[in-house]
Design an enzyme around this catalytic site. Structure first.
Site, short mmCIF file in Angstrom:
data_model
loop_
_atom_site.label_atom_id
_atom_site.label_comp_id
_atom_site.label_asym_id
_atom_site.label_seq_id
_atom_site.Cartn_x
_atom_site.Cartn_y
_atom_site.Cartn_z
N GLU A 1 0.85 -1.19 0.00
CA GLU A 1 0.00 0.00 0.00
C GLU A 1 0.88 1.24 0.00
O GLU A 1 2.01 1.20 0.48
CB GLU A 1 -0.90 -0.05 1.25
CG GLU A 1 -1.82 1.11 1.45
CD GLU A 1 -2.94 1.21 0.45
OE1 GLU A 1 -2.65 1.52 -0.73
OE2 GLU A 1 -4.10 1.00 0.82
N ASP A 2 0.36 2.35 -0.52
CA ASP A 2 1.13 3.59 -0.52
C ASP A 2 1.08 4.30 0.82
O ASP A 2 2.10 4.71 1.35
CB ASP A 2 0.70 4.53 -1.65
CG ASP A 2 -0.78 4.90 -1.63
OD1 ASP A 2 -1.54 4.35 -0.81
OD2 ASP A 2 -1.18 5.73 -2.46
N ARG B 1 1.90 12.45 -9.07
CA ARG B 1 2.43 11.10 -8.88
C ARG B 1 3.89 10.99 -9.30
O ARG B 1 4.65 10.23 -8.73
CB ARG B 1 1.64 10.08 -9.71
CG ARG B 1 0.28 9.76 -9.18
CD ARG B 1 -0.32 8.56 -9.95
NE ARG B 1 -1.75 8.49 -9.82
CZ ARG B 1 -2.37 7.97 -8.77
NH1 ARG B 1 -1.69 7.47 -7.79
NH2 ARG B 1 -3.69 7.94 -8.73
#
Length: 183
Positions: A103-104, A169
């Site tokens: 997960e980020d 991003r």
């Protein structure tokens, strides 16, 4: 929504490209030792974890398998909506497999709790969690990652895969987003 440019949109850099790379290597070394001979399945939570996922997988010194899942709980907001939707499910059967969810960031913990429960219902050998960032002040549920890159304060952060409305991003660092961008 007002997107200006990196110089005015980013208030400060929390983690540089070099700091991230060093921590990714440390995590990969630890995971390689912990999963030696187990052929774990690394599951990337798209899209935010994609940069971290690619880097951690490349640094692993043991054999791994890869899969992807896409979920949504933000709907272009700066806070989670509280509802997790699966957009793309796994391609592989995880029964009897050692699964590592990558997960980020953990904000509320809702997404990670949901995925952990979902995967456990599919009877894997084990489910562990790896997150790049843990916003420890935000957890609404009792969940802590098994492996964590960095703990962070309650800031809205972008870069290295993390976004706001699909912007930022591609920044090579993790920075604090100026609230004027999302308020």
């Amino acid at each position: 929504m007002k997107i200006n440019n990196e110089k005015t949109d980013i208030l400060s850099v929390l983690f540089t490209e070099e700091q991230i790379a060093a921590r990714v290597q440390e995590l990969a070394d630890q995971l390689s030792a912990d999963y030696a001979g187990k052929d774990p399945l690394f599951v990337c939570v798209l899209k935010g974890a994609s940069f971290f996922y690619a880097d951690i997988c490349r640094k692993m010194s043991t054999r791994i398998f890869m899969d992807f899942i896409a979920v949504s709980s933000y709907a272009n907001n700066s806070k989670s909506t509280g509802v997790v939707r699966i957009i793309k499910d796994l391609d592989k059967n995880i029964t009897g497999r050692h699964v590592i969810i990558v997960e980020d960031i953990i904000d509320s913990g809702l997404t990670l709790q949901y995925l952990t429960d979902l995967f456990n219902s599919r009877k894997p050998a084990s489910v562990k969690t790896l997150t790049l960032l843990d916003k420890i002040t935000e957890h609404k549920l009792v969940i802590a990652p098994n492996y964590c890159g960095f703990e962070i304060p309650d800031h809205f952060v972008v870069g290295y895969g993390l976004d706001y409305s699909d912007y930022y991003r591609n920044l090579p660092y993790i920075g604090v987003l100026n609230p004027t961008v999302y308020q």
